[in-house]
Design a protein around this motif. Structure first.
Motif, PDB file in Angstrom:
ATOM      1  N   PRO A 201      38.417  28.949  37.823  1.00  0.00           N
ATOM      2  CA  PRO A 201      37.333  29.312  37.125  1.00  0.00           C
ATOM      3  C   PRO A 201      36.714  30.443  38.188  1.00  0.00           C
ATOM      4  O   PRO A 201      35.535  28.724  39.089  1.00  0.00           O
ATOM      5  N   ASP A 239      35.495  29.810  30.948  1.00  0.00           N
ATOM      6  CA  ASP A 239      36.902  28.613  31.639  1.00  0.00           C
ATOM      7  C   ASP A 239      36.372  27.568  31.448  1.00  0.00           C
ATOM      8  O   ASP A 239      37.200  26.893  31.208  1.00  0.00           O
ATOM      9  N   PHE A 255      42.358  30.937  33.234  1.00  0.00           N
ATOM     10  CA  PHE A 255      41.083  31.661  33.587  1.00  0.00           C
ATOM     11  C   PHE A 255      40.512  32.423  33.871  1.00  0.00           C
ATOM     12  O   PHE A 255      41.723  32.885  34.063  1.00  0.00           O
TER      13      PHE A 255
END
Length: 258
Positions: A201, A239, A255
């Motif tokens: 992320p 995310d 992600f």
């Protein structure tokens, strides 16, 4: 686009290659400007989720190209304020992970730039030289900031005062680098590492980077307050929602960096 560096994006990774191999990738005024421009380009590009900085040929970076500063009086303070300091500050505030892939020698300001990256990977043939003392100068380009924070004040002073070369394995032992890879597979291994970061992320990593560096300068109470602010921001990302959903559904997260 660039004269002294190469720039390409591959699988979420912006690969920035210092490209003056005949000069061991030594810094010039043009290179400083191009590195700053490349970092800004990577920061703005949503397709870029990690930055890998490396050198062409046998060296990572040998520091300043001395042909630019020979033959007269040099305003060293002005030189740093105009050229090096903006580059280091741009690295520091770029909210994507910056990985140094140190393929060969990193000397002087080249070592400082490697230290300014968030993570350092080294080829087994790499080495680090805090070369400033050998010409009667002081570590610059963030060297006095990052080195003691990475290896501790005692070791930092030893490296800066003696200017002794540090091998890749010694660098790993003192925490100067995070990983050492075989020379023959170094760029493949470094790219694989960067791609793992690129799959994570991205906004959370940017917040981690910002909070960690701020935490070095703040007390506990201020750090706790900043963590709360950063967590609020991270908790609002797509995310985060994907990570929770993947955990509940017992699957790998996907992600997107948003």
């Amino acid at each position: 686009m660039y004269e002294t560096i190469l720039y390409e994006v591959s699988e979420g990774v912006a690969i920035v290659t210092l490209n003056r191999p005949d000069k061991f990738n030594a810094f010039t005024e043009v290179m400083h400007k191009e590195i700053i421009a490349a970092l800004k380009q990577a920061q703005k590009d949503d397709a870029v989720r990690c930055i890998l900085l490396t050198g062409a040929g046998r060296a990572f970076n040998a520091g300043q190209d001395l042909s630019e500063v020979s033959g007269g009086d040099v305003d060293f303070g002005g030189f740093l304020r105009e050229r090096y300091n903006p580059m280091i500050l741009q690295m520091h505030k770029t909210e994507k992970p910056i990985v140094a892939a140190v393929n060969g020698v990193a000397a002087g300001a080249g070592m400082s730039v490697a230290l300014a990256c968030d993570i350092r990977l080294a080829s087994e043939k790499a080495s680090f030289v805090n070369a400033f003392v050998g010409i009667g100068l002081v570590p610059d380009s963030g060297g006095c900031y990052f080195l003691p924070r990475i290896v501790g004040i005692g070791k930092a002073l030893e490296l800066a005062m003696t200017g002794e070369k540090v091998s890749a394995q010694e660098a790993l032992g003192i925490g100067l680098v995070n990983q050492v890879y075989p020379a023959e597979s170094f760029m493949e291994d470094a790219l694989a590492y960067a791609r793992k970061l690129a799959a994570l992320p991205t906004r959370a990593i940017g917040l981690i980077k910002r909070a960690m560096y701020k935490g070095l300068e703040m007390g506990l109470e201020e750090t706790l307050a900043y963590e709360a602010y950063a967590q609020e921001a991270a908790g609002s990302t797509a995310d985060h929602k994907e990570g929770v959903a993947a955990f509940m559904e017992k699957r790998a997260p996907r992600f997107t960096g948003r």
